[in-house]
Motif scaffolding. Structure first.
Motif, mmCIF file in Angstrom:
data_model
loop_
_atom_site.group_PDB
_atom_site.id
_atom_site.type_symbol
_atom_site.label_atom_id
_atom_site.label_comp_id
_atom_site.label_asym_id
_atom_site.label_seq_id
_atom_site.Cartn_x
_atom_site.Cartn_y
_atom_site.Cartn_z
ATOM 1 N N VAL A 65 0.798 -1.205 -0.001
ATOM 2 C CA VAL A 65 -0.068 -0.034 0.016
ATOM 3 C C VAL A 65 0.970 1.225 -0.104
ATOM 4 N N GLY A 66 1.910 1.242 0.538
ATOM 5 C CA GLY A 66 2.788 2.311 0.719
ATOM 6 C C GLY A 66 3.498 2.729 -0.590
ATOM 7 N N ILE A 67 3.825 1.523 -1.270
ATOM 8 C CA ILE A 67 4.430 1.690 -2.614
ATOM 9 C C ILE A 67 3.585 2.191 -3.558
ATOM 10 N N ALA A 68 2.152 1.704 -3.640
ATOM 11 C CA ALA A 68 1.326 2.058 -4.337
ATOM 12 C C ALA A 68 0.886 3.487 -4.185
ATOM 13 N N ASN A 69 0.685 3.973 -2.850
ATOM 14 C CA ASN A 69 0.463 5.363 -2.428
ATOM 15 C C ASN A 69 1.362 6.457 -2.904
ATOM 16 N N THR A 70 2.682 6.170 -2.951
ATOM 17 C CA THR A 70 3.753 6.755 -3.349
ATOM 18 C C THR A 70 4.012 6.808 -4.789
ATOM 19 N N THR A 71 3.997 5.879 -5.462
ATOM 20 C CA THR A 71 3.904 5.885 -7.097
ATOM 21 C C THR A 71 2.812 6.712 -7.348
ATOM 22 N N LEU A 72 1.632 6.514 -6.891
ATOM 23 C CA LEU A 72 0.344 7.272 -7.471
ATOM 24 C C LEU A 72 0.663 8.771 -7.237
ATOM 25 N N VAL A 78 5.375 -7.667 -5.349
ATOM 26 C CA VAL A 78 4.615 -6.699 -4.718
ATOM 27 C C VAL A 78 4.958 -5.386 -5.140
ATOM 28 N N GLY A 79 5.959 -5.054 -5.613
ATOM 29 C CA GLY A 79 6.322 -3.701 -6.066
ATOM 30 C C GLY A 79 5.549 -3.634 -7.588
ATOM 31 N N LEU A 80 5.568 -4.634 -8.484
ATOM 32 C CA LEU A 80 4.785 -4.517 -9.747
ATOM 33 C C LEU A 80 3.337 -4.525 -9.382
ATOM 34 N N LEU A 81 2.869 -5.061 -8.405
ATOM 35 C CA LEU A 81 1.402 -5.223 -8.100
ATOM 36 C C LEU A 81 1.061 -3.900 -7.660
ATOM 37 N N ALA A 82 1.944 -3.300 -6.649
ATOM 38 C CA ALA A 82 1.514 -1.990 -6.128
ATOM 39 C C ALA A 82 1.422 -0.876 -7.330
ATOM 40 N N GLY A 83 2.460 -0.876 -8.299
ATOM 41 C CA GLY A 83 2.574 -0.050 -9.256
ATOM 42 C C GLY A 83 1.612 -0.181 -10.465
ATOM 43 N N ALA A 84 0.735 -0.984 -10.360
ATOM 44 C CA ALA A 84 -0.034 -1.554 -11.544
ATOM 45 C C ALA A 84 -1.141 -0.531 -11.834
ATOM 46 N N TYR A 85 -1.668 0.224 -10.822
ATOM 47 C CA TYR A 85 -2.727 1.031 -11.038
ATOM 48 C C TYR A 85 -2.110 2.187 -11.388
ATOM 49 N N PRO A 86 -1.229 2.886 -10.741
ATOM 50 C CA PRO A 86 -0.507 4.095 -11.028
ATOM 51 C C PRO A 86 0.169 4.213 -12.379
ATOM 52 N N ALA A 87 0.588 3.168 -12.674
ATOM 53 C CA ALA A 87 1.168 2.995 -14.095
ATOM 54 C C ALA A 87 0.016 3.020 -15.208
ATOM 55 N N HIS A 88 -1.140 2.376 -14.791
ATOM 56 C CA HIS A 88 -2.173 2.238 -15.858
ATOM 57 C C HIS A 88 -2.711 3.707 -15.906
ATOM 58 N N ARG A 89 -2.797 4.423 -14.686
ATOM 59 C CA ARG A 89 -3.404 5.967 -14.578
ATOM 60 C C ARG A 89 -2.175 6.788 -15.469
ATOM 61 N N ALA A 90 -0.945 6.570 -15.477
ATOM 62 C CA ALA A 90 -0.103 7.410 -15.899
ATOM 63 C C ALA A 90 -0.036 7.126 -17.435
#
Length: 399
Positions: A289-296, A374-386
């Motif tokens: 969750v921390g990785i996803a939040n920071t990436t977003l 975990v990093g890939l899964l956490a960054g999936a949504y931010p990457a899709h949004r980008a």
């Protein structure tokens, strides 16, 4: 192309080293907790298993065979010198006779006067034993001493009280040579049995020497022998003990090995492992969750950069790939540090507890791979949004 994406992702991550370190901290804690809990569970489980195995695999009980004709034959099959005979067998650590006396009407009390208001002490067992019984049941004497061969040979009126019975009778110290009465006969308390690994019933019993039991209560022969063996020798001792004790009729005796608690130990180890795995996974989810939040947040902050790259020809896949690589890099960084921290924790705890650390060889590599996943899964949504940001909209918003 991949080299360029990796370079861009690395440059973007290193541009904000403090944020990257704090973001990786969540993964570090999650992976570290996972590795530490799995390693400590396996290590503790190995200790549990070894304790179960060692206690169960080193006990042999020799007793009269149930198929013998009469009770007199059962008793006479075990000689008084059973302890000495078994001590000659290679692999025997300790051996001692143990006989529970059939004395249902015998009272145990600390005064000669019968007090009708005093609690009934008839529940206490009277057990006869040889000097080696203490070692055979792995017992410890808290106060005083255990009786010896001289007490048995002279039929001395001495007893050892189990700790539970001693507390009931309010006997805490044998320094003043307290006495208990078995019926109307006084017996000097020479020791208090503090604990046993086997035969816990002895803690609520009066234990007297074999010779004393023979003289005072007519015990004609020991009724069983407890044997403590070395690890791996129990089966051999079980096969040799009947012949060593009764060479003229070994069939009159049977040697029983304690069953190995395979199911119990497996369940204990499995339950402990499951519990700590859940805790480790929870920590890992928090890190994700921390990785996803920071990436977003990084995507939102770099909207103009994304728009510029798109306007210069970068595809959606390249933009998404860059952010996935950034989040995977954070996960890799946290995974490596977390796996290292987990190994250090397992080693340190094992050193303090004087355990042998047990760590599966695949666990560190799996932990690092888990960090990347975990990093890939956490960054999936931010990457899709980008990747969905349009160049015109991004540049217009910046303007």
């Amino acid at each position: 192309m991949l080299r360029d994406l990796v370079g861009e992702a690395l440059s973007a991550s290193l541009a904000r080293p403090q944020r990257m370190a704090l973001t990786a901290l969540g993964t570090l804690l999650g992976i570290g907790a996972l590795v530490a809990t799995v390693g400590l569970t396996d290590t503790a489980g190995a200790q549990i298993v070894s304790r179960f195995d060692e206690l169960a695999a080193t006990e042999v009980i020799v007793r009269p065979a149930a198929r013998s004709a009469t009770q007199s034959e059962l008793v006479s099959a075990i000689p008084w010198d059973a302890e000495t005979r078994l001590a000659r067998l290679n692999g025997v650590v300790a051996a001692g006779t143990m006989s529970k006396l059939d004395l249902p009407d015998l009272t145990v009390r600390t005064t000669v006067v019968v007090d009708p208001l005093a609690p009934d002490d008839r529940a206490a067992d009277v057990v006869a034993g040889s000097p080696g019984l203490l070692g055979a049941v792995r017992g410890t004497v808290g106060s005083g001493r255990w009786f010896d061969a001289g007490h048995s040979r002279r039929a001395d009126p001495v007893v050892v009280l189990g700790a539970t019975l001693a507390a009931t009778l309010h006997v805490a110290d044998v320094g003043r040579q307290p006495a208990v009465f078995l019926g109307d006969r006084p017996y000097t308390v020479v020791g208090i049995l503090d604990g046993v690994a086997r035969e816990p019933s002895l803690l609520n019993a009066v234990i007297i020497p074999d010779g004393t039991a023979a003289a005072a209560f007519g015990l004609s022969a020991p009724r069983s022998v407890r044997v403590d063996t070395r690890v791996g020798a129990a089966r051999l001792i079980a096969s040799q003990a009947p012949t060593a004790l009764a060479p003229q009729s070994p069939d009159a005796l049977e040697a029983v090995q304690a069953p190995e608690p395979t199911a119990v130990r497996a369940k204990v180890a499995g339950d402990v492992r499951s519990l700590f795995l859940v805790l480790g996974l929870v920590s890992l989810v928090i890190g994700a969750v921390g990785i996803a939040n920071t990436t977003l947040v990084s995507v939102l902050e770099r909207t103009s950069e994304i728009g510029l790259r798109r306007s210069l020809g970068a595809t959606r896949g390249q933009v998404a790939g860059q952010f996935l690589l950034e989040s995977a890099g954070i996960g890799l960084f946290g995974g490596i540090l977390g796996a290292s921290a987990g190994i250090v924790v397992v080693t340190a705890v094992s050193y303090v507890k004087e355990w042998t650390p047990v760590l599966a060889p695949w666990l560190p590599a799996a932990a690092v791979a888990a960090g990347v996943i975990v990093g890939l899964l956490a960054g999936a949504y931010p990457a899709h949004r980008a990747s969905g940001i349009e160049p015109i909209a991004a540049l217009r918003a910046e303007g």
